[in-house]
Design a protein around this motif. Structure first.
Motif, short mmCIF file in Angstrom:
data_model
loop_
_atom_site.label_atom_id
_atom_site.label_comp_id
_atom_site.label_asym_id
_atom_site.label_seq_id
_atom_site.Cartn_x
_atom_site.Cartn_y
_atom_site.Cartn_z
N GLY A 40 0.82 -1.22 0.00
CA GLY A 40 0.00 0.00 0.00
C GLY A 40 0.85 1.26 0.00
N VAL A 41 1.92 1.25 0.77
CA VAL A 41 2.82 2.41 0.79
C VAL A 41 3.48 2.56 -0.57
N LEU A 42 3.90 1.46 -1.16
CA LEU A 42 4.57 1.51 -2.45
C LEU A 42 3.64 2.03 -3.53
N ALA A 43 2.39 1.63 -3.48
CA ALA A 43 1.43 2.08 -4.48
C ALA A 43 0.93 3.48 -4.23
N PRO B 137 5.51 6.40 5.69
CA PRO B 137 6.00 6.58 7.06
C PRO B 137 6.89 7.81 7.14
N PRO B 138 7.03 8.40 8.35
CA PRO B 138 7.94 9.56 8.48
C PRO B 138 9.38 9.15 8.28
N GLY B 139 10.20 10.11 7.94
CA GLY B 139 11.61 9.84 7.72
C GLY B 139 11.89 9.39 6.31
#
Length: 884
Positions: free
Chosen positions: A222-225, A231-233
């Motif tokens: 999900g983050v990749l898409a 996420p922070p950082g």
């Protein structure tokens, strides 16, 4: 292993074509075995390129990586095992490799003429064991006509490592371009990458294929898409780097791995001369090795790290050629620090750590044997012991004698260097009195073992106390031993005398330090000579010496010293009244301080820039830089930076026509004692306070400060001081004739002072006094001269006031403000100006806007100062012109 189907390569077409052409034995001239080097770091596609070349080679090909353990001849045996048809053949070849014929004899036995061409791909060659590397390197350097041209070599090596074959061609693997990196990312993740995430990944990975692929692999789908918040950082985290570089780091010997981690964590930290490491991938070698010794990490592995291309030497600096390697080494070292200490025989806690060079009980550090054979039992069965050591069973005697003197000396030196490291960190970005205490303790620990380092530690403690404005702490740090070298002792004696307000005793020793700067090329010593010149008030020598120190530091690439040198140079230019040069030096210093993480130096640079902006009339810049300086300076105890920042705010208020506010801000700064401003700046700010105090009716305080200033000016430590003292006396004079006489004296003194801005301020004050005495004709000359100087110095705030005064004298050609100047007012000022222009009194404006009359008066004076107006009539005319 025998290569199978090779992977798809992105962005390596040119390199792969070169490898194909150069590694083909049929291309060799005269039957000479070709050696081709492939230079690339971990994850940059070096192994993939070798595998692809092996797949494309027409015949048998082998790819051999470095064995995990550094066992003598282990890498050579791995290659011979890959070539041999049986284990027995490999064993015979290994024996041949160690004999007179070396590698050539072993290869002849395993690759007879009927076998056909062979391509040997040697991966991670710098990580091979020393015996194997030496044998293969000797073979390549002495190879001659073989008559067959049947064997080709692809040797993968890290960039920067000395080449194993001097005449071998090199194929270097650069970082991928944006298009190739995007194609690699899409291929690795099947195109399931959101556009914004892809761009961020490409930015952070910076064309590194291994880091790009591993980071993408670690991200949740999900983050990749892009459907789940990132996420922070940074996306490229330590875990990804650990995976990419873990194989390289894990294959290093324990001492080399630990030392590499120490150097990585030292990057960007202060060096032994008081600055910080260069950029984030650079550190001073002395600082890094001192930290390693303090942490009991052997430093002998440094040459091996440099030889392997993992570190580069640039003068006195150690540089990571690969920023990702620095980050990976730092986090890898943190994770493995405790297991390494246990494995190397160091206790983790509970007692003094083992010192570098101390024998591990029961093991000779050179041969792995028992270093004390007498510990075997006597003939009667009783244990033997070293007669030179206390009996461990004699508790009373052991407590009395303690550890041997050599061990105690080493422990003290290690503690001293650890304290130095702590002091550097606090001096760069922590409370400066913490740095002062750490340096003092380091000096005590190093006094007997390392007297030169102890003297440097005391000078660093003095600098920390100076930044904090603590005279007592400065004097304590300057209490050097009689064994200190001549120049250092002269510097200490001169500074002690200056701090005790005994300038007659300070001049001779400090002048000798300044003179020594003409024959010194070491930036640290030039910096010290420049500081002595500043104390003496010789700003010409100070700028010259600091300029030389800056040039030397840049030539030697000692970036860690740049913020400190530029800080002193900017201050010297301020003292000389050259504000444009001061701003340039402070701007460079601020960039250098940010690059090296020196927050405390950045605070000082912000304060200098605020003071320059107060001269130029750039009020937003004054506020911005001053607040940044105060935000760091106050919690860190930087009295010098705080005083400069507050002074800058007061000068901006005075230049903006707010003398009462300026006087209230300056009063604490010129007050003597611990609650006042910095001891080295207090007297320099007095003329500004006197001008603001006289204009706001605080005459008694101004007179008291002037008398204190007169005592200080008599010391001759500041060239403009006599002229500024005469100006203060003119402002405080009770009679017109006395005022005129003191202004004349001030202008005569300014001719020899060399500070044109202060001379312009005296001319402006004199012209303003003449105009208010109804002598407009006489006032125009001083005011015009002041205006020209202010304009030349880009002192817009002062120039506005000078034009307004000139216009009030009726001087022809003076410009009136343009209606566009109204845009510079705040919303509250514009509302008040509109009501006043319509004829409202201050009380009526206060009632309309629910303000106090005093607040209205304050805003109205600010309007007059900003618009260069002298009356309500001029304000009404300007507002009317703006509405046309």
């Amino acid at each position: 292993m025998t290569a199978g189907t090779g992977p798809v390569l992105h962005g390596r077409d040119v390199e792969l074509a070169l490898v194909r052409r150069m590694s083909d034995p049929s291309e060799s001239r005269g039957g000479v075995e070709p050696v081709v080097l492939v230079a690339g770091g971990p994850g940059e596609g070096r192994s993939v390129l070798l595998a692809r070349a092996a797949r494309d080679f027409p015949g048998a090909a082998h790819v051999v990586g470095a064995p995990r353990r550094q066992v003598p001849w282990s890498a050579a045996r791995a290659l011979l095992d890959a070539l041999a048809p049986s284990g027995a053949a490999a064993g015979r070849a290994a024996r041949l490799a160690r004999g007179p014929g070396g590698i050539a004899a072993a290869l002849a036995a395993l690759c007879p003429p009927g076998r056909g061409p062979v391509l040997l791909c040697l991966d991670d060659f710098p990580l091979w064991d020393a015996h194997s590397r030496a044998a293969f390197t000797a073979h390549w350097r002495t190879r001659g006509p073989r008559g067959t041209g049947r064997i080709g070599w692809l040797v993968a090596s890290a960039p920067g490592r000395p080449l194993p074959a001097a005449d071998a061609p090199v194929v270097r693997l650069p970082r991928l371009d944006r298009t190739s990196a995007r194609a690699l990312l899409a291929d690795a993740r099947g195109g399931r990458v959101g556009p914004s995430v892809a761009e961020r990944l490409l930015d952070e990975a910076d064309g590194h294929p291994g880091v790009l692929v591993e980071t993408a692999r670690r991200l949740a789908p999900g983050v990749l898409a892009g459907t789940v918040p990132r996420p922070p950082g940074p996306l490229v985290d330590d875990g990804a780097l650990e995976t990419v570089y873990g194989g390289l780091l894990g294959a290093l010997p324990a001492d080399g791995r630990r030392l590499l981690g120490v150097v990585a964590r030292a990057c960007g930290t202060p060096d032994a001369a008081g600055g910080a490491g260069g950029d984030r991938n650079r550190t001073d070698a002395g600082t890094a090795l001192a930290r390693a010794r303090a942490l009991r990490v052997p430093t002998e592995a440094l040459d091996g790290l440099v030889a392997a291309g993992l570190l580069h030497r640039h003068g006195d600096a150690l540089v990571f050629p690969d920023p990702f390697l620095r980050r990976a080494a730092a986090c890898h070292g943190d994770r493995r620090a405790e297991p390494d200490r246990r494995r190397d025989g160091e206790p983790v806690s509970g007692r003094e750590p083992r010192q570098e060079g101390d024998p591990v009980p029961g093991r000779d550090p050179r041969r792995g044997e028992d270093p004390m054979p007498w510990r075997g039992p006597r003939r009667d069965g009783s244990p033997r012991r070293d007669p030179g050591l206390p009996d461990p069973h004699d508790r009373h005697r052991a407590d009395r004698l303690g550890p041997p003197p050599a061990v105690r000396a080493r422990s003290a030196a290690a503690r001293g260097r650890a304290l130095l490291t702590r002091g550097f960190a606090a001096l760069a970005r922590g409370p400066v009195m913490d740095a002062h205490e750490a340096f003092l303790q380091a000096a005590k620990a190093l006094r007997d073992r390392e007297p030169a380092e102890a003297a440097d530690a005391r000078f660093l403690a003095m600098e920390a106390a100076w930044a904090a404005g603590d005279v007592t702490a400065c004097l304590a740090a300057l209490d050097l031993t009689p064994a200190a070298p001549g120049t250092e002792r002269a510097f200490a004696e001169g500074l002690r005398a200056a701090l005790l307000v005994r300038p007659d005793r300070a001049r001779a020793p400090l002048a000798s330090v300044v003179a020594s700067g003409s024959v010194r090329d070491e930036p640290r010593l030039l910096l010290r000579a420049g500081s002595a010149a500043l104390v003496l008030g010789d700003v010409t020598a100070a700028t010259r010496l600091h300029g030389r120190a800056l040039a030397r530091a840049r030539a030697e690439e000692r970036a860690s010293l740049l913020p400190r040198i530029l800080e002193h140079l900017a201050y010297a230019e301020l003292r000389a009244g050259r504000y444009a040069r001061a701003a340039h030096a402070a701007g460079d210093g601020l960039r250098a301080a940010r690059a090296t993480g020196q927050l405390n130096s950045a605070a000082h640079q912000h304060a200098v820039l605020a003071l320059v902006a107060s001269v130029t009339g750039d009020e937003p810049s004054v506020g911005e830089h001053a607040q940044r300086a105060l935000a760091i300076g106050r919690p860190h105890g930087l009295a010098q930076a705080v005083t400069l920042a507050e002074w800058a705010l007061a000068r901006a208020e005075l230049g903006g026509g707010l003398p009462a506010q300026a006087a209230a801000r300056l009063a604490p700064l010129v007050r003597p004692g611990p609650s006042g401003g910095h001891f080295a700046l207090r007297m320099l700010a007095v003329p500004c306070f006197v001008e603001a105090a006289v204009a706001s009716g605080r005459t008694a305080e101004a007179r008291e400060a002037t008398e204190q200033y007169a005592l200080w000016a008599a010391f001759g430590l500041d060239r403009p001081a006599p002229a500024q003292l005469a100006r203060c006396r003119a402002l405080l004079a009770r009679h017109g004739e006395e005022t005129s006489r003191w202004f004349g004296e001030a202008l005569r003194r300014h001719d020899d002072a060399g500070n044109e801005f202060e001379r312009a301020r005296t001319l402006f004050a004199y012209g303003t006094w003449l105009r208010r005495r109804r002598r407009p004709g006489e006032a125009r000359g001083p005011l015009r001269d002041a205006l020209v100087t202010f304009e030349r110095a880009a002192a817009d705030g002062w120039a506005r006031q000078a034009r307004a005064e000139l216009r009030a004298t009726g001087a022809p050609g003076t410009r009136r403000p343009e209606p566009s100047a109204l845009a510079g007012l705040t919303p509250q000022q514009r509302r008040i100006a509109r009501l006043v222009a319509d004829g409202a009194t201050n009380e009526e404006v206060a009632t309309r806007l629910s303000l106090s009359p005093r607040t209205v008066d304050h805003h109205l004076r600010g309007v007059y100062a900003r618009l260069q107006l002298r009356s309500r009539v001029e304000l009404s005319a300007l507002m009317a012109a703006a509405e046309r």
